[in-house]
Design a protein around this motif. Sequence first.
Motif, PDB file in Angstrom:
ATOM      1  N   ILE A   1       2.519   2.620 -16.178  1.00 48.70           N
ATOM      2  CA  ILE A   1       1.133   3.192 -16.254  1.00 48.70           C
ATOM      3  C   ILE A   1       0.825   2.752 -14.265  1.00 48.70           C
ATOM      4  CG2 ILE A   1      -0.737   0.932 -15.293  1.00 48.70           C
ATOM      5  CD1 ILE A   1      -1.360   0.820 -18.197  1.00 48.70           C
ATOM      6  N   ALA A   2       0.596   3.817 -13.582  1.00 44.47           N
ATOM      7  CA  ALA A   2       1.220   3.493 -12.030  1.00 44.47           C
ATOM      8  C   ALA A   2       0.014   3.826 -10.861  1.00 44.47           C
ATOM      9  CB  ALA A   2       2.107   4.487 -11.716  1.00 44.47           C
ATOM     10  N   ARG A   3       0.544   3.454  -9.735  1.00 46.17           N
ATOM     11  CA  ARG A   3      -0.992   3.406  -8.811  1.00 46.17           C
ATOM     12  C   ARG A   3      -1.637   4.890  -8.615  1.00 46.17           C
ATOM     13  NH1 ARG A   3      -5.059   2.429  -6.809  1.00 46.17           N
ATOM     14  NH2 ARG A   3      -5.736   2.261  -4.686  1.00 46.17           N
ATOM     15  N   SER A   4      -0.557   5.734  -8.949  1.00 50.55           N
ATOM     16  CA  SER A   4      -0.634   7.467  -8.622  1.00 50.55           C
ATOM     17  C   SER A   4      -0.039   8.065  -9.381  1.00 50.55           C
ATOM     18  CB  SER A   4      -0.595   6.985  -6.773  1.00 50.55           C
ATOM     19  OG  SER A   4       1.547   7.431  -6.998  1.00 50.55           O
ATOM     20  N   VAL A   5      -0.478   9.040  -9.702  1.00 51.39           N
ATOM     21  CA  VAL A   5       0.687  10.233 -10.566  1.00 51.39           C
ATOM     22  C   VAL A   5       1.494  10.029 -10.062  1.00 51.39           C
ATOM     23  CG1 VAL A   5       0.337  12.461 -10.882  1.00 51.39           C
ATOM     24  CG2 VAL A   5      -1.506  11.265 -10.985  1.00 51.39           C
ATOM     25  N   GLU A   6       1.966  10.890  -8.147  1.00 51.03           N
ATOM     26  CA  GLU A   6       3.543  10.199  -8.332  1.00 51.03           C
ATOM     27  C   GLU A   6       4.201   9.390  -8.570  1.00 51.03           C
ATOM     28  OE1 GLU A   6       5.433  12.125  -4.145  1.00 51.03           O
ATOM     29  OE2 GLU A   6       4.743   9.874  -4.007  1.00 51.03           O
TER      30      GLU A   6
ATOM     31  N   HIS B   1      15.314   2.392  -7.600  1.00 52.76           N
ATOM     32  CA  HIS B   1      16.402   1.095  -6.612  1.00 52.76           C
ATOM     33  C   HIS B   1      15.178   0.051  -5.249  1.00 52.76           C
ATOM     34  CE1 HIS B   1      20.421   0.251  -4.983  1.00 52.76           C
ATOM     35  NE2 HIS B   1      20.035  -0.691  -5.377  1.00 52.76           N
ATOM     36  N   GLY B   2      15.390  -0.984  -5.889  1.00 52.11           N
ATOM     37  CA  GLY B   2      14.704  -1.828  -4.632  1.00 52.11           C
ATOM     38  C   GLY B   2      13.570  -2.055  -5.089  1.00 52.11           C
ATOM     39  N   ILE B   3      12.558  -0.891  -5.957  1.00 51.34           N
ATOM     40  CA  ILE B   3      10.603  -1.070  -6.373  1.00 51.34           C
ATOM     41  C   ILE B   3      10.778  -2.083  -7.402  1.00 51.34           C
ATOM     42  CG2 ILE B   3       9.230  -0.018  -7.396  1.00 51.34           C
ATOM     43  CD1 ILE B   3      10.446   1.246  -4.628  1.00 51.34           C
ATOM     44  N   PRO B   4       9.738  -2.779  -6.930  1.00 52.82           N
ATOM     45  CA  PRO B   4       9.326  -4.634  -7.992  1.00 52.82           C
ATOM     46  C   PRO B   4       8.717  -3.670  -9.556  1.00 52.82           C
ATOM     47  CG  PRO B   4       8.257  -5.079  -5.313  1.00 52.82           C
ATOM     48  CD  PRO B   4       8.885  -3.332  -5.940  1.00 52.82           C
TER      49      PRO B   4
ATOM     50  N   GLY C   1      16.320   1.776   6.117  1.00 55.26           N
ATOM     51  CA  GLY C   1      16.084  -0.034   6.624  1.00 55.26           C
ATOM     52  C   GLY C   1      14.721  -0.833   7.557  1.00 55.26           C
ATOM     53  N   ALA C   2      13.501  -0.177   7.741  1.00 56.88           N
ATOM     54  CA  ALA C   2      12.694  -0.371   7.779  1.00 56.88           C
ATOM     55  C   ALA C   2      12.190  -1.105   7.644  1.00 56.88           C
ATOM     56  CB  ALA C   2      11.392   1.104   7.488  1.00 56.88           C
ATOM     57  N   PHE C   3      12.134  -1.745   6.354  1.00 54.18           N
ATOM     58  CA  PHE C   3      12.293  -3.152   5.880  1.00 54.18           C
ATOM     59  C   PHE C   3      13.101  -3.280   4.327  1.00 54.18           C
ATOM     60  CE2 PHE C   3       8.912   0.093   4.391  1.00 54.18           C
ATOM     61  CZ  PHE C   3       9.809   0.116   2.862  1.00 54.18           C
ATOM     62  N   THR C   4      13.467  -4.516   3.727  1.00 55.78           N
ATOM     63  CA  THR C   4      14.105  -5.048   3.064  1.00 55.78           C
ATOM     64  C   THR C   4      13.811  -4.426   1.573  1.00 55.78           C
ATOM     65  OG1 THR C   4      13.912  -7.468   2.880  1.00 55.78           O
ATOM     66  CG2 THR C   4      15.600  -5.875   4.349  1.00 55.78           C
TER      67      THR C   4
ATOM     68  N   ALA D   1       0.897  -1.659   0.325  1.00 57.39           N
ATOM     69  CA  ALA D   1      -0.298   0.282  -0.282  1.00 57.39           C
ATOM     70  C   ALA D   1       0.681   1.028   0.195  1.00 57.39           C
ATOM     71  CB  ALA D   1      -0.643  -0.188   0.859  1.00 57.39           C
ATOM     72  N   LEU D   2       2.052   1.016   0.213  1.00 56.01           N
ATOM     73  CA  LEU D   2       2.895   2.398  -0.020  1.00 56.01           C
ATOM     74  C   LEU D   2       3.623   2.887  -1.311  1.00 56.01           C
ATOM     75  CD1 LEU D   2       6.055   1.380   2.568  1.00 56.01           C
ATOM     76  CD2 LEU D   2       3.764   2.717   2.945  1.00 56.01           C
ATOM     77  N   SER D   3       3.271   4.351  -0.849  1.00 56.56           N
ATOM     78  CA  SER D   3       3.831   5.079  -2.732  1.00 56.56           C
ATOM     79  C   SER D   3       5.159   4.152  -2.961  1.00 56.56           C
ATOM     80  CB  SER D   3       3.263   6.367  -2.208  1.00 56.56           C
ATOM     81  OG  SER D   3       4.766   6.731  -2.133  1.00 56.56           O
ATOM     82  N   VAL D   4       5.690   4.786  -4.228  1.00 58.43           N
ATOM     83  CA  VAL D   4       7.073   4.971  -4.652  1.00 58.43           C
ATOM     84  C   VAL D   4       8.058   5.069  -3.530  1.00 58.43           C
ATOM     85  CG1 VAL D   4       8.940   4.530  -6.616  1.00 58.43           C
ATOM     86  CG2 VAL D   4       6.292   3.355  -7.082  1.00 58.43           C
ATOM     87  N   ALA D   5       7.547   6.408  -3.117  1.00 64.00           N
ATOM     88  CA  ALA D   5       9.040   7.395  -2.804  1.00 64.00           C
ATOM     89  C   ALA D   5       8.176   6.888  -1.318  1.00 64.00           C
ATOM     90  CB  ALA D   5       7.959   9.084  -2.686  1.00 64.00           C
ATOM     91  N   GLN D   6       7.655   6.778  -0.330  1.00 62.23           N
ATOM     92  CA  GLN D   6       7.318   5.984   0.663  1.00 62.23           C
ATOM     93  C   GLN D   6       8.718   4.482   0.582  1.00 62.23           C
ATOM     94  OE1 GLN D   6       3.113   5.235   1.018  1.00 62.23           O
ATOM     95  NE2 GLN D   6       3.232   7.132   2.723  1.00 62.23           N
TER      96      GLN D   6
END
Length: 464
Positions: free
Chosen positions: A216-221, A72-75, A18-21, A5-10
Motif C-alpha cells: 500500500i503506497a501514497r502513489s502508483v509510482e 535504500h533509506g526509505i521509511p 545529500g540534500a537531506f539524510t 510529502a516527497l515521493s519515494v523517487a524524490q
Amino acid sequence: MTLLALSVAQLGRGLRTGAFTAEDVTRAALDRIAALDGAVHAFIRVEEEAAIAAARQVDAELRAGHDRGLLHGIPYATKDIYNVAGLPTTCHSRLRLDHVAAADAAVTARLREGGAVLLGKLATFEFALGGTSFDLPFPPARNPWNLTHIPGGSSSGSAAAVAAGYLRVATASCTSGSIRGPAAWCGVAGLKPSFGRVSRRGVFPLSWTMDHCGPIARSVEDAAIALQVMAGHDPLDPGSINRPVPDYTVGLERGVRGLHIGVPRDFFEDLPSMTADARAGIAGTLARLRSEGAVVRDVALPDLARFIACSRVIMAAESFAIHRRDLARHLDDYGEVAAGRFIQGAGISAADYLDAQRLRGSLAAAVDAALRENNVLVTAISLATAPSFRSQLGPVSWPLQASPFNVSGHPALSVPIGLGCDGLPLAVQIVGRPFDEAGVLRVGRAIERMSGWDLLPLPKVPAP
C-alpha cells in the motif's frame, strides 16, 4: 511535512545528492507518528531507536558509495502478520502477544536487504479476518480522512499510516480484498500482485490458496517501486512462481492511447449499494480514458455472486483448518468477530470445498478470456465511501468488490479518483493479465494523473 510529502523517487534523489539524510526523513516520520497516531491508531508498535540506528547506517553506507537500490533509506512499516526477527508478530490477537519471530518473513528480508528503514508494526484485523473490533488488545485503526469512519481491512493500519502521511509505503496482505479495500477507503494506492509474484513465507496465513502480499503506497509510482523490491521467486514458498521481475517504473508515464480496456459493467452498474458518487466517479474515469485514446468497451464476466460464493467457501474452509486447534482450546482468547467468522468454516464439507476449487478454475478462465481481447479491465472497487464505525457493517456487508480477483489470482490495483460529497475518498480498480503488473500500474498512473488525485493534499488529521 516537507520531507514526508516527497515521493519515494524524490526522497531517493535527495538522499543521494545529500540534500537531506535518512535520519532526517526517519525523524520526520517518527515525529508525525508521535503527534498524530494517538488519534489514528495505525501503529501497534513503533521501533524508534532501531529505526534511527538503521537510518544512520543507511547514511554511512551512502556516504561510502554503497547503494542498495530504490528503497535504500526509505521509511516503511509492516502489517503485524509479517514476521520481523526479534519482534512480536501478534496478528492483533491475544493469542499471539508473546510470539516473537525467530526470522524475517521473505518480504521483510527483501526490504531489509534493500536498505528500507522499518518504523514498526501496523494494526490489522485479528488474524487478518476479524474486524472492525474493539475487544482486542489494541484499538482499531481509524480513517485519517474522518476518524469516525473505518479505514477498511484487514490491512487497516497500513492504509491509515500511508493516508495520514507518516510514510510513503507499507506492507499489506490480501485474501478477499484486504489491500485494495482499505486503500480505496483511505485514498491511497493498493496493489495486489498476481498470485505467486510476492512470497508469503513468514506471513501468518489466512487462506493458503488465496493469500497475496503486496504494497500500500501514497502513489502508483511509490507502489511500483515497492513492488520492485518485494517481488521475486522464493523456492521456500510453495505458491511462489519463478517468473522474471521487470522494471515496474518503466512505462508508467506512457498513458493509455491505443490500449483496449474492458468494463464488466454488470458487476456494479445496478447494485443498490452503489452510490451516485461512486457511479459518477467510474463514469468520469471511463470518459477520461476514452478522451486520452483508450478503446473502452463492455465485457461479460460470470455473475459476481459466483465469485463471492467461491471466495467465501474457500476462505472459510482454509481459515478454519488453520485455526481449528486454537478454536477448540482457546476460543475465549479470540475476539468475538474473528471467532464467529472462523467457526463458520466448520460447516464446510470436503465436497463443498472441492466444488469451490473447481468453480474457481472456470471463473479464472473467464477473466483470462476477457483479458485476451483487452489489456486491462477497469471496474469498481468501492461502491460507496467508507462507512462509519457506528454503521456496524461487517466486512461481508461492505460495499467493496475485490474478492473476484483473489479467486482468479490476477493482478489488481485500487487507485483513488476523487472525493465523494461526504469528503471521503472514491476509487476504481484496474485488473490485468497474469504477471502484467506493469500494465496495471501504467493504467493506474494514467487514472491517477487524469483525476488530479496526486495534486490533492493529505487529509488534515486532528491531533489527539
